[in-house]
Scaffold this motif. Structure first.
Motif, PDB file in Angstrom:
ATOM      1  N   ASP A  97       0.857  -1.184   0.000  1.00 55.18           N
ATOM      2  CA  ASP A  97       0.000   0.000   0.000  1.00 55.18           C
ATOM      3  C   ASP A  97       0.893   1.233   0.000  1.00 55.18           C
ATOM      4  N   ALA A  98       0.329   2.383   0.397  1.00 60.99           N
ATOM      5  CA  ALA A  98       1.089   3.632   0.376  1.00 60.99           C
ATOM      6  C   ALA A  98       2.266   3.619   1.341  1.00 60.99           C
ATOM      7  N   TYR A  99       2.251   2.687   2.302  1.00 58.79           N
ATOM      8  CA  TYR A  99       3.329   2.621   3.279  1.00 58.79           C
ATOM      9  C   TYR A  99       4.447   1.674   2.846  1.00 58.79           C
ATOM     10  N   GLY A 100       4.323   1.074   1.672  1.00 51.76           N
ATOM     11  CA  GLY A 100       5.387   0.223   1.164  1.00 51.76           C
ATOM     12  C   GLY A 100       4.874  -1.109   0.669  1.00 51.76           C
ATOM     13  N   THR A 101       5.755  -1.836   0.012  1.00 54.64           N
ATOM     14  CA  THR A 101       5.395  -3.165  -0.471  1.00 54.64           C
ATOM     15  C   THR A 101       5.356  -4.147   0.693  1.00 54.64           C
ATOM     16  N   ALA A 102       4.745  -5.295   0.452  1.00 53.02           N
ATOM     17  CA  ALA A 102       4.687  -6.325   1.487  1.00 53.02           C
ATOM     18  C   ALA A 102       6.093  -6.768   1.890  1.00 53.02           C
ATOM     19  N   ALA A 103       6.987  -6.896   0.904  1.00 58.44           N
ATOM     20  CA  ALA A 103       8.359  -7.317   1.193  1.00 58.44           C
ATOM     21  C   ALA A 103       9.087  -6.273   2.038  1.00 58.44           C
ATOM     22  N   TYR A 104       8.852  -4.999   1.735  1.00 59.35           N
ATOM     23  CA  TYR A 104       9.482  -3.921   2.505  1.00 59.35           C
ATOM     24  C   TYR A 104       9.010  -3.952   3.960  1.00 59.35           C
ATOM     25  N   LYS A 105       7.706  -4.100   4.170  1.00 54.76           N
ATOM     26  CA  LYS A 105       7.174  -4.127   5.533  1.00 54.76           C
ATOM     27  C   LYS A 105       7.727  -5.313   6.315  1.00 54.76           C
ATOM     28  N   SER A 106       7.822  -6.458   5.657  1.00 54.53           N
ATOM     29  CA  SER A 106       8.363  -7.643   6.311  1.00 54.53           C
ATOM     30  C   SER A 106       9.812  -7.415   6.729  1.00 54.53           C
ATOM     31  N   ALA A 107      10.584  -6.757   5.865  1.00 52.77           N
ATOM     32  CA  ALA A 107      11.981  -6.467   6.184  1.00 52.77           C
ATOM     33  C   ALA A 107      12.088  -5.471   7.338  1.00 52.77           C
ATOM     34  N   VAL A 108      11.174  -4.494   7.378  1.00 57.81           N
ATOM     35  CA  VAL A 108      11.169  -3.516   8.469  1.00 57.81           C
ATOM     36  C   VAL A 108      10.862  -4.206   9.798  1.00 57.81           C
ATOM     37  N   VAL A 109       9.891  -5.109   9.792  1.00 51.99           N
ATOM     38  CA  VAL A 109       9.545  -5.850  11.009  1.00 51.99           C
ATOM     39  C   VAL A 109      10.746  -6.655  11.499  1.00 51.99           C
ATOM     40  N   GLU A 110      11.422  -7.343  10.590  1.00 51.03           N
ATOM     41  CA  GLU A 110      12.595  -8.137  10.963  1.00 51.03           C
ATOM     42  C   GLU A 110      13.682  -7.256  11.578  1.00 51.03           C
ATOM     43  N   SER A 111      13.961  -6.124  10.943  1.00 43.83           N
ATOM     44  CA  SER A 111      14.989  -5.213  11.444  1.00 43.83           C
ATOM     45  C   SER A 111      14.625  -4.664  12.819  1.00 43.83           C
ATOM     46  N   LEU A 112      13.354  -4.315  13.001  1.00 43.80           N
ATOM     47  CA  LEU A 112      12.905  -3.732  14.262  1.00 43.80           C
ATOM     48  C   LEU A 112      12.992  -4.745  15.402  1.00 43.80           C
ATOM     49  N   VAL A 113      12.582  -5.976  15.148  1.00 42.42           N
ATOM     50  CA  VAL A 113      12.634  -7.018  16.179  1.00 42.42           C
ATOM     51  C   VAL A 113      14.078  -7.311  16.568  1.00 42.42           C
TER      52      VAL A 113
END
Length: 288
Positions: free
Chosen positions: A260-276
């Motif tokens: 969506d406007a906040y990024g691709t699904a792959a981008y969000k998944s990578a952000v979650v991994e980095s944050l955790v």
């Protein structure tokens, strides 16, 4: 300039009057800070018959942090008030809440917005729910049947959907202080300053010789349909790097990542991994 439809406005002086109003008029909007509600009115996304302002109801106010008993934060407590009160204490619980409160918008938003609004809206991008979840906070809710208690971990059902009924009001949230030696983390990732977060994470626990002890983690942001607390009980005794790998896998599994406007699904998944990984590293649990 946008203008709302016509509506009646009521400012009840006590909890009983407020509950009576919202029970009688099903098409209502409850506000205290109004940071979201007023905007929705102006956009005509909401067209209530009556707006019920609960900001001055004594039963919904007050804040008490620390001490031997349960800490309590009233629903109409301003987020800026929570930020200041929590910053005055050196306890892990207060430090975590201060960081989460400070992450909410800007000074103006924190001065108007309330803890109750941030908790009860059900927006996955709100900052306080993940922090309160790792504190095992309980929502104290009043309704026609009396007062009930519900853990925040089970409060959220989906986007902008909670277990608080249309004829109920959030009174306060309560929690017990974390052990004094607990480590904590709160962080989030945004595309631009003041944007809704792509992902946020709160973590609390102890680490002994690099291994986690009683570690709790909760996640939020646009990568998730609702604030989510991870179940890590069965990982007790698991050492890094296996522990880190499993927590990352569970976080990504909980992610409802769509493009969506906040990024691709792959981008969000990578952000979650980095944050955790960042959260675990801050607590002293390292992947390698």
């Amino acid at each position: 300039m946008l203008y709302p439809d016509r509506f009646e406005y009521a400012r009840p002086r006590n909890l009983g009057s407020a509950l009576e109003l919202i029970s009688k008029v099903r098409n209502h909007l409850v506000i205290a800070g109004g940071t979201v509600g007023v905007l929705m009115l102006k956009r005509r996304a909401l067209r209530p018959e009556i707006v019920v302002d609960v900001a001055r109801i004594p039963e919904l106010g007050g804040i008490s942090l620390g001490g031997s008993g349960a800490s309590s934060i009233g629903a109409t407590t301003r987020i800026s008030e929570l930020e200041r009160a929590a910053a005055s204490s050196a306890s892990p619980s207060s430090s975590l809440l201060s960081a989460a409160a400070r992450a909410v918008g800007d000074v103006a938003l924190r001065s108007m917005g309330t803890v109750g609004g941030n908790v009860s809206l059900g927006d996955p991008s709100n900052d306080l729910p993940p922090a309160l979840m790792v504190l095992d906070a309980v929502a104290v809710i009043a309704g026609p049947g009396g007062v009930r208690r519900q853990p925040l971990r089970s409060l959220y059902r989906g986007p902008l959907s909670t277990a608080i009924g249309p004829d109920e009001l959030l009174l306060r949230v309560e929690f017990r202080e974390a052990p004094a030696r607990s480590s904590w983390y709160y962080g989030k990732r945004t595309i631009r300053s003041l944007d809704h977060s792509v992902a946020s994470a709160a973590a609390l626990g102890s680490v002994v010789d690099g291994s986690p002890v009683d570690l709790r983690m909760a996640l939020g942001g646009r990568a998730f349909a609702a604030p989510r607390a991870l179940d890590l009980e069965d990982l007790r005794g698991t050492r890094p790097p296996a522990f880190v790998d499993e927590v990352v896998a569970r976080a990504k599994s909980a992610c409802s990542c769509t493009s969506d406007a906040y990024g691709t699904a792959a981008y969000k998944s990578a952000v979650v991994e980095s944050l955790v990984e960042d959260a675990l590293s801050t607590l002293g649990v390292r992947a390698r």
